[in-house]
Design an enzyme around this catalytic site. Structure first.
Site, PDB file in Angstrom:
ATOM      1  N   ARG A   1     -15.065  -4.989  10.662  1.00 19.24           N
ATOM      2  CA  ARG A   1     -14.480  -5.305   9.798  1.00 19.24           C
ATOM      3  C   ARG A   1     -13.394  -6.455   9.206  1.00 19.24           C
ATOM      4  O   ARG A   1     -13.487  -7.207   9.357  1.00 19.24           O
ATOM      5  CB  ARG A   1     -13.291  -3.997   8.721  1.00 19.24           C
ATOM      6  CG  ARG A   1     -13.498  -3.693   7.690  1.00 19.24           C
ATOM      7  CD  ARG A   1     -12.492  -4.512   6.913  1.00 19.24           C
ATOM      8  NE  ARG A   1     -11.033  -3.784   7.369  1.00 19.24           N
ATOM      9  CZ  ARG A   1     -10.153  -4.113   7.325  1.00 19.24           C
ATOM     10  NH1 ARG A   1      -9.618  -5.368   6.548  1.00 19.24           N
ATOM     11  NH2 ARG A   1      -8.585  -4.427   8.220  1.00 19.24           N
ATOM     12  N   ASP A   2     -11.988  -6.235  10.012  1.00 11.55           N
ATOM     13  CA  ASP A   2     -11.176  -6.883   9.390  1.00 11.55           C
ATOM     14  C   ASP A   2     -11.087  -8.009  10.527  1.00 11.55           C
ATOM     15  O   ASP A   2     -10.988  -9.039   9.841  1.00 11.55           O
ATOM     16  CB  ASP A   2      -9.933  -6.590  10.658  1.00 11.55           C
ATOM     17  CG  ASP A   2      -8.179  -6.751   9.718  1.00 11.55           C
ATOM     18  OD1 ASP A   2      -8.651  -7.993   8.996  1.00 11.55           O
ATOM     19  OD2 ASP A   2      -7.431  -6.552   9.909  1.00 11.55           O
TER      20      ASP A   2
ATOM     21  N   HIS B   1      -0.817  -1.672  14.167  1.00  9.83           N
ATOM     22  CA  HIS B   1      -2.276  -2.820  13.296  1.00  9.83           C
ATOM     23  C   HIS B   1      -1.000  -4.468  12.720  1.00  9.83           C
ATOM     24  O   HIS B   1      -1.007  -4.841  11.985  1.00  9.83           O
ATOM     25  CB  HIS B   1      -2.406  -2.437  12.035  1.00  9.83           C
ATOM     26  CG  HIS B   1      -3.501  -3.297  11.241  1.00  9.83           C
ATOM     27  ND1 HIS B   1      -5.140  -2.924  11.162  1.00  9.83           N
ATOM     28  CD2 HIS B   1      -3.566  -4.764  11.166  1.00  9.83           C
ATOM     29  CE1 HIS B   1      -5.567  -3.505  10.634  1.00  9.83           C
ATOM     30  NE2 HIS B   1      -5.325  -4.882  10.186  1.00  9.83           N
TER      31      HIS B   1
ATOM     32  N   HIS C   1      -1.320  -8.251  13.536  1.00  9.03           N
ATOM     33  CA  HIS C   1      -1.655  -9.850  13.320  1.00  9.03           C
ATOM     34  C   HIS C   1      -1.363 -10.499  14.538  1.00  9.03           C
ATOM     35  O   HIS C   1       0.359 -10.487  14.472  1.00  9.03           O
ATOM     36  CB  HIS C   1      -2.399 -10.111  12.427  1.00  9.03           C
ATOM     37  CG  HIS C   1      -3.154  -9.465  11.346  1.00  9.03           C
ATOM     38  ND1 HIS C   1      -4.652 -10.096  11.077  1.00  9.03           N
ATOM     39  CD2 HIS C   1      -3.544  -7.944  10.430  1.00  9.03           C
ATOM     40  CE1 HIS C   1      -5.140  -9.623  10.835  1.00  9.03           C
ATOM     41  NE2 HIS C   1      -4.604  -7.877  10.256  1.00  9.03           N
TER      42      HIS C   1
ATOM     43  N   CYS D   1      -7.034 -12.002   7.169  1.00  8.02           N
ATOM     44  CA  CYS D   1      -6.831 -11.544   6.242  1.00  8.02           C
ATOM     45  C   CYS D   1      -7.095 -12.567   4.866  1.00  8.02           C
ATOM     46  O   CYS D   1      -6.149 -13.617   5.156  1.00  8.02           O
ATOM     47  CB  CYS D   1      -5.730 -10.532   5.357  1.00  8.02           C
ATOM     48  SG  CYS D   1      -5.543 -10.116   3.983  1.00  8.02           S
TER      49      CYS D   1
ATOM     50  N   ASN E   1      -6.465  -9.950  14.546  1.00  4.16           N
ATOM     51  CA  ASN E   1      -5.280  -8.902  14.887  1.00  4.16           C
ATOM     52  C   ASN E   1      -5.397  -9.237  16.204  1.00  4.16           C
ATOM     53  O   ASN E   1      -6.560 -10.216  16.751  1.00  4.16           O
ATOM     54  CB  ASN E   1      -6.679  -7.867  14.806  1.00  4.16           C
ATOM     55  CG  ASN E   1      -6.889  -7.720  13.358  1.00  4.16           C
ATOM     56  OD1 ASN E   1      -7.516  -7.814  12.953  1.00  4.16           O
ATOM     57  ND2 ASN E   1      -6.472  -6.270  12.718  1.00  4.16           N
TER      58      ASN E   1
HETATM   59  P1  HMG Z   1     -10.854  -4.945 -10.101  1.00  3.37           P
HETATM   60  O1  HMG Z   1     -11.089  -6.204 -10.327  1.00  3.37           O
HETATM   61  O2  HMG Z   1      -9.687  -4.582 -10.368  1.00  3.37           O
HETATM   62  O3  HMG Z   1     -11.324  -3.475  -9.916  1.00  3.37           O
HETATM   63  O4  HMG Z   1     -10.967  -5.114  -7.946  1.00  3.37           O
HETATM   64  P2  HMG Z   1     -12.110  -3.250 -11.300  1.00  3.37           P
HETATM   65  O5  HMG Z   1     -12.063  -2.301 -11.459  1.00  3.37           O
HETATM   66  O6  HMG Z   1     -11.437  -4.573 -12.353  1.00  3.37           O
HETATM   67  O7  HMG Z   1     -13.429  -4.192 -11.524  1.00  3.37           O
HETATM   68  C1  HMG Z   1     -14.136  -5.503 -11.503  1.00  3.37           C
HETATM   69  C2  HMG Z   1     -15.458  -5.859 -11.049  1.00  3.37           C
HETATM   70  O8  HMG Z   1     -14.708  -5.383  -9.414  1.00  3.37           O
HETATM   71  C3  HMG Z   1     -16.403  -5.042 -12.133  1.00  3.37           C
HETATM   72  O9  HMG Z   1     -17.594  -5.646 -11.534  1.00  3.37           O
HETATM   73  C4  HMG Z   1     -16.710  -3.196 -10.756  1.00  3.37           C
HETATM   74  O10 HMG Z   1     -18.422  -3.245 -10.855  1.00  3.37           O
HETATM   75  C5  HMG Z   1     -16.149  -4.033  -9.595  1.00  3.37           C
HETATM   76  P3  HMG Z   1     -18.547  -6.726 -13.262  1.00  3.37           P
HETATM   77  O11 HMG Z   1     -18.503  -5.433 -14.053  1.00  3.37           O
HETATM   78  O12 HMG Z   1     -17.482  -7.348 -12.735  1.00  3.37           O
HETATM   79  O13 HMG Z   1     -19.748  -6.974 -11.958  1.00  3.37           O
HETATM   80  N1  HMG Z   1     -16.244  -3.071  -8.318  1.00  3.37           N
HETATM   81  C6  HMG Z   1     -16.588  -3.001  -7.104  1.00  3.37           C
HETATM   82  N2  HMG Z   1     -17.353  -3.459  -6.537  1.00  3.37           N
HETATM   83  C7  HMG Z   1     -17.645  -3.025  -5.306  1.00  3.37           C
HETATM   84  N3  HMG Z   1     -16.977  -2.144  -4.412  1.00  3.37           N
HETATM   85  C8  HMG Z   1     -16.021  -2.047  -5.238  1.00  3.37           C
HETATM   86  C9  HMG Z   1     -15.215  -1.723  -5.948  1.00  3.37           C
HETATM   87  N4  HMG Z   1     -14.363  -1.534  -7.622  1.00  3.37           N
HETATM   88  C10 HMG Z   1     -14.400  -2.305  -8.595  1.00  3.37           C
HETATM   89  N5  HMG Z   1     -15.412  -0.782  -5.069  1.00  3.37           N
HETATM   90  C11 HMG Z   1     -10.613  -4.335  -5.902  1.00  3.37           C
HETATM   91  C12 HMG Z   1     -10.179  -4.232  -7.755  1.00  3.37           C
HETATM   92  C13 HMG Z   1      -9.995  -3.256  -5.019  1.00  3.37           C
HETATM   93  C14 HMG Z   1     -12.235  -3.873  -6.445  1.00  3.37           C
HETATM   94  C15 HMG Z   1     -11.196  -5.958  -5.712  1.00  3.37           C
HETATM   95  O14 HMG Z   1      -9.603  -6.741  -6.103  1.00  3.37           O
HETATM   96  C16 HMG Z   1     -11.543  -6.082  -3.878  1.00  3.37           C
HETATM   97  O15 HMG Z   1     -12.604  -5.606  -3.843  1.00  3.37           O
HETATM   98  N6  HMG Z   1     -10.435  -6.132  -3.732  1.00  3.37           N
HETATM   99  C17 HMG Z   1     -10.215  -6.018  -1.893  1.00  3.37           C
HETATM  100  C18 HMG Z   1      -9.881  -6.425  -1.226  1.00  3.37           C
HETATM  101  C19 HMG Z   1      -9.856  -6.253   0.076  1.00  3.37           C
HETATM  102  O16 HMG Z   1     -11.119  -5.346   0.498  1.00  3.37           O
HETATM  103  N7  HMG Z   1      -9.469  -7.244   1.445  1.00  3.37           N
HETATM  104  C20 HMG Z   1      -9.500  -7.317   2.341  1.00  3.37           C
HETATM  105  C21 HMG Z   1      -9.187  -6.014   3.047  1.00  3.37           C
HETATM  106  S1  HMG Z   1      -7.379  -5.193   3.458  1.00  3.37           S
HETATM  107  C22 HMG Z   1      -6.884  -5.979   4.404  1.00  3.37           C
HETATM  108  O17 HMG Z   1      -6.774  -7.018   5.386  1.00  3.37           O
HETATM  109  C23 HMG Z   1      -5.151  -5.502   5.743  1.00  3.37           C
HETATM  110  C24 HMG Z   1      -5.852  -4.534   6.255  1.00  3.37           C
HETATM  111  O18 HMG Z   1      -6.085  -5.027   7.431  1.00  3.37           O
HETATM  112  C25 HMG Z   1      -4.217  -4.459   6.922  1.00  3.37           C
HETATM  113  C26 HMG Z   1      -3.672  -5.751   7.379  1.00  3.37           C
HETATM  114  O19 HMG Z   1      -3.165  -6.380   8.054  1.00  3.37           O
HETATM  115  O20 HMG Z   1      -2.824  -5.636   6.692  1.00  3.37           O
HETATM  116  C27 HMG Z   1      -6.437  -2.892   6.157  1.00  3.37           C
HETATM  117 MG    MG Z   2      -5.110  -6.156   9.029  1.00  2.00          MG
END
Ligand code: HMG
Ligand code: MG
Length: 301
Positions: A15-16, A207, A209, A240, A249
């Site tokens: 995933r990450d 966690h 990086h 990220c 990571n």
């Molecule tokens: P949003 O725009 O606020 O959501 O996004 P919304 O509810 O307003 O909906 C907008 C559109 O997104 C709609 O579609 C929804 O259906 C769709 P449209 O009508 O425009 O076609 N939607 C979704 N589609 C699929 N799956 C969903 C979903 N929710 C809404 N769950 C949202 C908010 C969170 C969805 C968006 O910002 C997003 O997907 N962000 C992804 C963030 C991400 O994955 N980041 C990387 C992972 S985090 C990371 O790596 C850090 C970590 O490793 C720890 C660290 O290292 O710090 C964990």
């Molecule tokens: Mg991470």
């Protein structure tokens, strides 16, 4: 504090790691990668994310990945879920564990999940309730615990506050994300001192990086504070998308080499892990990003 005698390694490579790859990784490669990881002795693997495919296209096939992997009974497979829409998809896919993910910086929260910290917590609450109802385990991850790409320094007290809320919401464990790898060992300790006043140290994971080359030192500092869970990514894959310049990571092989050297039990087979790191690096056309992995491969050759 004495070092833990056992550490659980939580593998986040599929995933990450994969989420940040510039070229689309075929589902079959992901599935083979996860199947091979499942044979290393790892107990937990993060395999996908039910997030917007427009935002993170690399995770768009998470449903297929969950369906196609060969599930080892000894392994728990996790997927990220940011809201109820993601939860419904995860439920339909039949996952046994989800991971909610927030941040301790307002700016990062906005960039990453398009809402404030408070709004994100409001989104997570029904996800946790629904998960409980369906017998799905909930883990949490929190970003920017040792620094934010937009806001800079983060107060340990702020990290403690958010970690406690996520824990109280029903997460069995909270992964503390040093998203941009700017932490250093003493800073790691100050942060953990603040958190452990509110959340048991046994419920925390490191966690980290490795952007600034500090991850192993920070993990060692965390182990000294009693942390016994480490998130890592085989071959050091990852980054990220919302933390510019963030590299992968900490590499799982490097963590395992260090833990083995200290006689800390993990149940993970080093040579098998090195093989998987080699496999995925070849498949992605990149050099193995683990120093211990690379050294082992060169020695073998
Ligand atoms: P949003 O725009 O606020 O959501 O996004 P919304 O509810 O307003 O909906 C907008 C559109 O997104 C709609 O579609 C929804 O259906 C769709 P449209 O009508 O425009 O076609 N939607 C979704 N589609 C699929 N799956 C969903 C979903 N929710 C809404 N769950 C949202 C908010 C969170 C969805 C968006 O910002 C997003 O997907 N962000 C992804 C963030 C991400 O994955 N980041 C990387 C992972 S985090 C990371 O790596 C850090 C970590 O490793 C720890 C660290 O290292 O710090 C964990
Ligand atoms: Mg991470």
């Amino acid at each position: 504090m004495a070092l833990p005698t056992k550490v659980k390694m939580f593998e986040v490579g599929p995933r990450d790691g994969i989420q940040n790859e510039p070229n689309r990784v075929p589902t079959a490669v992901k599935v083979e990668f996860i199947n091979r990881l499942s044979e290393t002795g790892l107990q937990q693997i993060e395999i996908g994310a039910f997030v917007s495919p427009k935002v993170i296209p690399q995770m768009a096939d998470s449903r297929e990945v969950v369906a196609q992997i060969r599930k080892a009974p000894s392994v728990t497979y996790s997927t990220l879920v940011p809201n109820m829409k993601g939860f419904d998809q995860a439920l339909e896919a039949g996952v046994e564990e989800i991971e909610i993910f927030g941040a301790v910086s307002e700016a990062f929260s906005q960039k990453n999940i398009n809402c404030s910290i408070a709004e994100s917590l409001d989104r997570f609450a029904p996800v946790c309730e629904a998960a409980k109802k369906h017998g799905i385990r909930v883990r949490a991850a929190v970003s920017c615990v040792l620094g934010c790409p937009y806001e800079g320094e983060i107060a340990p007290e702020k990290v403690a506050e958010v970690t406690e809320i996520l824990y109280e919401m029903g997460s069995y464990e909270v992964a503390l994300g040093d998203t941009i790898g700017t932490g250093t060992p003493e800073k790691t300790k100050r942060m953990l001192e603040a958190i452990t006043k509110r959340v048991p140290v046994t419920k925390l994971s490191a966690h980290f990086h490795d952007t600034y080359g500090q991850a192993l030192a920070n993990i060692y500092a965390a182990l000294e504070e009693g942390v016994a869970v480490v998130d890592s990514s085989v071959a050091g894959l990852g980054g990220c998308p919302y933390a510019k310049g963030a590299t992968g990571n900490v590499a799982s092989e490097d963590v395992l080499y260090m833990l083995n050297g200290m006689g800390i039990e993990t149940g993970v087979d080093f040579d098998r892990l090195v093989d998987v790191g080699h496999f995925i690096s070849e498949a992605l056309g990149r050099e193995v990003g683990s120093r211990a992995g690379l050294a082992t491969l060169r020695k073998r050759a």
